[in-house]
Design a protein around this motif. Structure first.
Motif, PDB file in Angstrom:
ATOM      1  N   UNK A 213      67.437  35.214  67.488  1.00  0.00           N
ATOM      2  CA  UNK A 213      67.676  35.409  65.875  1.00  0.00           C
ATOM      3  C   UNK A 213      68.812  34.660  65.550  1.00  0.00           C
ATOM      4  N   UNK A 214      68.537  33.779  64.572  1.00  0.00           N
ATOM      5  CA  UNK A 214      69.593  32.968  63.903  1.00  0.00           C
ATOM      6  C   UNK A 214      70.771  33.932  63.574  1.00  0.00           C
ATOM      7  N   UNK A 215      70.752  34.877  62.843  1.00  0.00           N
ATOM      8  CA  UNK A 215      71.777  35.548  62.433  1.00  0.00           C
ATOM      9  C   UNK A 215      72.537  36.547  63.593  1.00  0.00           C
TER      10      UNK A 215
ATOM     11  N   UNK B 287      74.501  32.694  62.367  1.00  0.00           N
ATOM     12  CA  UNK B 287      74.583  31.540  61.623  1.00  0.00           C
ATOM     13  C   UNK B 287      73.939  32.013  60.150  1.00  0.00           C
ATOM     14  N   UNK B 288      74.773  31.498  58.988  1.00  0.00           N
ATOM     15  CA  UNK B 288      74.228  31.912  57.925  1.00  0.00           C
ATOM     16  C   UNK B 288      74.779  33.201  57.392  1.00  0.00           C
ATOM     17  N   UNK B 289      75.861  33.470  57.996  1.00  0.00           N
ATOM     18  CA  UNK B 289      76.865  34.846  57.775  1.00  0.00           C
ATOM     19  C   UNK B 289      77.078  35.135  56.272  1.00  0.00           C
TER      20      UNK B 289
ATOM     21  N   UNK C  19      74.376  35.977  54.133  1.00  0.00           N
ATOM     22  CA  UNK C  19      73.756  37.086  54.631  1.00  0.00           C
ATOM     23  C   UNK C  19      74.711  38.517  54.397  1.00  0.00           C
ATOM     24  N   UNK C  20      75.865  38.269  54.400  1.00  0.00           N
ATOM     25  CA  UNK C  20      77.076  39.257  53.805  1.00  0.00           C
ATOM     26  C   UNK C  20      77.134  39.785  52.332  1.00  0.00           C
TER      27      UNK C  20
ATOM     28  N   UNK D 199      66.863  44.129  56.947  1.00  0.00           N
ATOM     29  CA  UNK D 199      67.212  45.222  57.514  1.00  0.00           C
ATOM     30  C   UNK D 199      68.632  45.626  56.785  1.00  0.00           C
ATOM     31  N   UNK D 200      69.541  44.531  56.985  1.00  0.00           N
ATOM     32  CA  UNK D 200      70.919  45.078  56.549  1.00  0.00           C
ATOM     33  C   UNK D 200      70.979  45.318  55.051  1.00  0.00           C
TER      34      UNK D 200
END
Lengths: 204, 254
Positions: free
Chosen positions: A16-18, A23-25, A28-29, A150-151
């Protein structure tokens, strides 16, 4: 077909990328505060990743390698990604102004989402062919989409908990992502192809 | 309230001054540009920019240090060049122009590292290329360099690069010390801090049972969790916790 599914599942869940490569944090955050915006951004990432990966593959294999211009790879890849994102931005603005307003600055920031460029660079270093790179793009995007949903869902719930003030918001997001990353570690080393009988040998 | 939003976003409007008034080259305002991003407006813990590479490269101190230097170089010079060109860049294509500037600088760094420090280059692999998509660089160009003069933008770039590097190296120190018992492994000044000494490696704190301090530190073992990428998440979360406990203005209200 087996190979396509194999790479799709691998890039969505096992690598999984994250949660495995982080990656892509940034987005994402930052965009995972509510479920609806997270869904929109996740879909946009799948779209951009799915389109740019094959284009970059063609540029890399048919232009850069024959002409021995590999040092131009960064510039050309990022140009493809930036123009694709601009296209997506125009489409979203036209067809879904609500989502456009909700995503705000983060839509142009997909350009600088490490997952997109990172995906293309991984594709080069792993020497995927065209089908494999399409599978990798779609699978990686799907994995990113699942992770951000999910997050976002967890963060929506955690708002009702009694978190220490200094850890509210960002601090908890970091902790949750770390825990999710450890959970995803348990998937490392699984080869979906062997399970489903698509391939007889265990790939390294 | 206005002050706190200014700190959060980091956007400082350019003060309007009469042409005749002389601006100091390195006055109070310029100093703030460097010191503010180190703590109160840190790119990683406050602005949440550039987290990706912070996680991937920090398992050892030396690669984090190299990464930090590369990022300072890229943020500083991309801010400078963007600021020089800010009045001639057409608005609709500004992102692409900025990206080309950044990508050129990163290509330079990439080629330079390949020549100067090949082992570290191998270790950092795709993450050098990913400086292009490091949100700090782009974020500072959009928020600051597009609206400020070259020298101030350059300083802002240096400051934000340093703020990023500070967290990177701090996380690297924690992870390497507790995960491997060494510091700066792979560099000319490699140090072995804690662990059981043997014929090939000597540690400063020898935890082998037959040594002097071994009877006191015999229980010590490296924490393998720290080697995993997820550990960087926990370490940064703790940094955020500490920082926001001291500076309650930064606490997330929602």
């Amino acid at each position: 077909m087996g190979e396509f599914l194999n790479i799709f599942i691998k890039s969505a869940f096992i690598e999984n990328m994250v949660l495995a490569y982080f990656l892509g944090m940034c987005s994402f955050l930052a965009v995972s505060k509510t479920l609806s915006t997270a869904t929109g951004l996740g879909l946009a990432v799948i779209f951009v990743l799915g389109i740019t990966m094959p284009i970059n593959w063609v540029i890399n294999e048919l232009v850069l390698i024959p002409a021995e211009l590999e040092f131009l790879r960064f510039i050309l890849f990022i140009a493809v990604i930036a123009s694709t994102v601009q296209l997506v931005e125009m489409l979203v603005e036209k067809f879904s102004p609500g989502l456009y307003a909700a995503l705000g600055i983060f839509l142009p920031l997909i350009t600088v989402n490490c997952a997109i460029l990172g995906g293309s660079l991984f594709m080069v270093s792993r020497e995927y062919n065209l089908t494999e790179s399409i599978a990798f793009g779609l699978g990686g995007g799907f994995g990113w989409f699942l992770a951000i949903i999910a997050l976002a869902a967890i963060r929506e719930r955690i708002r009702y908990s009694n978190v220490p003030p200094a850890m509210r918001g960002l601090g908890m997001a970091f902790l949750i992502t770390g825990l999710m990353g450890i959970a995803f570690l348990s998937l490392t080393g699984i080869d979906p192809a062997v399970f489903a009988g698509w391939s007889e040998t265990v790939a390294e | 309230m206005a002050e706190s939003t200014e700190i959060r976003t980091g956007v400082v409007a350019e003060p309007k001054k009469p042409e005749s008034e002389k601006e100091p080259i390195f006055g109070k305002k310029e100093k703030i540009l460097i010191t503010d991003p180190l703590l109160d407006n840190n790119p990683i813990t406050i602005q949440v920019l550039g987290v990706c590479s912070a996680l991937a490269v920090t398992s050892l101190v030396y690669p984090s240090l190299v990464m930090a230097v590369a990022v300072v170089f890229v943020t500083a010079f991309s801010s400078l060049f963007t600021s020089l060109m800010r009045n001639i860049i057409p608005k609709p294509v500004r992102l692409i122009v900025q990206l080309v500037i950044i990508a050129t600088l990163v290509t330079l760094v990439n080629e330079a590292l390949k020549v100067l420090a090949f082992p570290v280059y191998k270790q950092l692999s795709v993450y050098i290329g990913l400086i292009i998509t490091n949100c700090i660089v782009m974020g500072r160009l959009e928020a600051f360099a597009m609206a400020n003069k070259p020298w101030r933008s350059f300083l802002d770039g240096v400051g934000n690069g340093l703020g990023y590097g500070l967290i990177l190296v701090a996380v690297g120190v924690v992870r390497e010390l507790f995960g491997k018992g060494s510091l700066f492994a792979g560099s000319p000044i490699a140090m072995n801090i804690i662990g059981p000494s043997n014929d090939t490696t000597q540690y400063w704190i020898n935890t082998a049972a037959d040594s002097g301090v071994g009877t006191w530190f015999g229980w010590y073992a490296n924490n393998n969790l720290m080697v995993l990428p997820a550990a960087a998440m926990f370490v940064i979360a703790v940094f955020i916790w500490i920082q926001r406990s001291y500076n309650t203005k930064l606490v997330d209200a929602s």
